[in-house]
Write a protein that holds these residues in place. Structure first.
Motif, PDB file in Angstrom:
ATOM      1  N   VAL A  18     -67.130 -64.996  52.870  1.00  0.00           N
ATOM      2  CA  VAL A  18     -66.165 -64.824  51.785  1.00  0.00           C
ATOM      3  C   VAL A  18     -66.551 -65.726  50.610  1.00  0.00           C
ATOM      4  O   VAL A  18     -66.505 -65.303  49.455  1.00  0.00           O
ATOM      5  CB  VAL A  18     -64.729 -65.114  52.275  1.00  0.00           C
ATOM      6  CG1 VAL A  18     -63.761 -65.187  51.109  1.00  0.00           C
ATOM      7  CG2 VAL A  18     -64.284 -64.058  53.283  1.00  0.00           C
ATOM      8  N   ALA A  19     -66.968 -66.956  50.893  1.00  0.00           N
ATOM      9  CA  ALA A  19     -67.373 -67.879  49.822  1.00  0.00           C
ATOM     10  C   ALA A  19     -68.560 -67.320  49.037  1.00  0.00           C
ATOM     11  O   ALA A  19     -68.605 -67.434  47.809  1.00  0.00           O
ATOM     12  CB  ALA A  19     -67.719 -69.247  50.400  1.00  0.00           C
ATOM     13  N   GLN A  28     -65.844 -68.763  42.226  1.00  0.00           N
ATOM     14  CA  GLN A  28     -65.769 -70.021  42.971  1.00  0.00           C
ATOM     15  C   GLN A  28     -64.921 -71.018  42.208  1.00  0.00           C
ATOM     16  O   GLN A  28     -65.039 -71.147  40.991  1.00  0.00           O
ATOM     17  CB  GLN A  28     -67.156 -70.609  43.191  1.00  0.00           C
ATOM     18  CG  GLN A  28     -67.860 -70.054  44.381  1.00  0.00           C
ATOM     19  CD  GLN A  28     -69.179 -70.765  44.595  1.00  0.00           C
ATOM     20  OE1 GLN A  28     -69.922 -71.002  43.660  1.00  0.00           O
ATOM     21  NE2 GLN A  28     -69.465 -71.086  45.827  1.00  0.00           N
ATOM     22  N   GLY A  29     -64.048 -71.695  42.926  1.00  0.00           N
ATOM     23  CA  GLY A  29     -63.224 -72.723  42.321  1.00  0.00           C
ATOM     24  C   GLY A  29     -62.014 -72.191  41.577  1.00  0.00           C
ATOM     25  O   GLY A  29     -61.195 -72.957  41.095  1.00  0.00           O
ATOM     26  N   VAL A  34     -57.584 -64.075  48.972  1.00  0.00           N
ATOM     27  CA  VAL A  34     -58.510 -63.127  49.574  1.00  0.00           C
ATOM     28  C   VAL A  34     -57.860 -62.531  50.816  1.00  0.00           C
ATOM     29  O   VAL A  34     -57.403 -63.254  51.700  1.00  0.00           O
ATOM     30  CB  VAL A  34     -59.846 -63.804  49.957  1.00  0.00           C
ATOM     31  CG1 VAL A  34     -60.789 -62.813  50.613  1.00  0.00           C
ATOM     32  CG2 VAL A  34     -60.497 -64.436  48.736  1.00  0.00           C
ATOM     33  N   GLU A  35     -57.846 -61.216  50.855  1.00  0.00           N
ATOM     34  CA  GLU A  35     -57.346 -60.494  52.013  1.00  0.00           C
ATOM     35  C   GLU A  35     -58.526 -59.751  52.631  1.00  0.00           C
ATOM     36  O   GLU A  35     -59.261 -59.046  51.939  1.00  0.00           O
ATOM     37  CB  GLU A  35     -56.278 -59.494  51.570  1.00  0.00           C
ATOM     38  CG  GLU A  35     -55.665 -58.712  52.690  1.00  0.00           C
ATOM     39  CD  GLU A  35     -54.663 -57.702  52.177  1.00  0.00           C
ATOM     40  OE1 GLU A  35     -55.053 -56.528  51.999  1.00  0.00           O
ATOM     41  OE2 GLU A  35     -53.505 -58.088  51.936  1.00  0.00           O
ATOM     42  N   LEU A  36     -58.706 -59.923  53.934  1.00  0.00           N
ATOM     43  CA  LEU A  36     -59.787 -59.276  54.658  1.00  0.00           C
ATOM     44  C   LEU A  36     -59.178 -58.408  55.741  1.00  0.00           C
ATOM     45  O   LEU A  36     -58.538 -58.920  56.671  1.00  0.00           O
ATOM     46  CB  LEU A  36     -60.724 -60.333  55.265  1.00  0.00           C
ATOM     47  CG  LEU A  36     -61.820 -59.837  56.205  1.00  0.00           C
ATOM     48  CD1 LEU A  36     -62.739 -58.846  55.503  1.00  0.00           C
ATOM     49  CD2 LEU A  36     -62.599 -61.008  56.768  1.00  0.00           C
ATOM     50  N   HIS A  46     -62.961 -69.825  53.839  1.00  0.00           N
ATOM     51  CA  HIS A  46     -63.839 -68.962  53.042  1.00  0.00           C
ATOM     52  C   HIS A  46     -65.304 -69.147  53.408  1.00  0.00           C
ATOM     53  O   HIS A  46     -66.053 -68.181  53.471  1.00  0.00           O
ATOM     54  CB  HIS A  46     -63.649 -69.213  51.548  1.00  0.00           C
ATOM     55  CG  HIS A  46     -62.367 -68.665  51.005  1.00  0.00           C
ATOM     56  ND1 HIS A  46     -62.052 -68.752  49.669  1.00  0.00           N
ATOM     57  CD2 HIS A  46     -61.318 -68.035  51.595  1.00  0.00           C
ATOM     58  CE1 HIS A  46     -60.878 -68.191  49.459  1.00  0.00           C
ATOM     59  NE2 HIS A  46     -60.404 -67.761  50.614  1.00  0.00           N
ATOM     60  N   GLY A  47     -65.733 -70.376  53.633  1.00  0.00           N
ATOM     61  CA  GLY A  47     -67.141 -70.649  53.924  1.00  0.00           C
ATOM     62  C   GLY A  47     -67.583 -70.241  55.311  1.00  0.00           C
ATOM     63  O   GLY A  47     -68.775 -70.047  55.546  1.00  0.00           O
TER      64      GLY A  47
END
Length: 66
Positions: A18-19, A28-29, A34-36, A46-47
């Motif tokens: 995701v990141a 980024q930042g 975020v929806e998965l 995310h990472g």
């Protein structure tokens, strides 16, 4: 691999996180949600959250207000 990003087809390298998706989108930042596959992905994950072929991802910008 191909995912659905906000309803549209989107190409990413295999095993992207995701990141990495957010970096590719230049988000980024930034304050985004975020929806998965209908589940919210916490920023802290995310990472480490891997995307798979045919995943459905929604990225929404957070907007402050009062």
């Amino acid at each position: 691999m191909q995912i659905r990003l906000n309803g549209c087809a989107f190409e990413l390298p295999d095993h992207a996180t995701v990141a990495e998706l957010l970096a590719k989108l230049d988000l980024q930042g930034r304050r985004v949600a975020v929806e998965l596959n209908l589940d919210i992905v916490p920023r802290s994950l995310h990472g480490s959250t891997l995307l798979k072929d045919n995943d459905c991802v929604e990225v929404v910008h957070a907007i402050g207000g009062g």
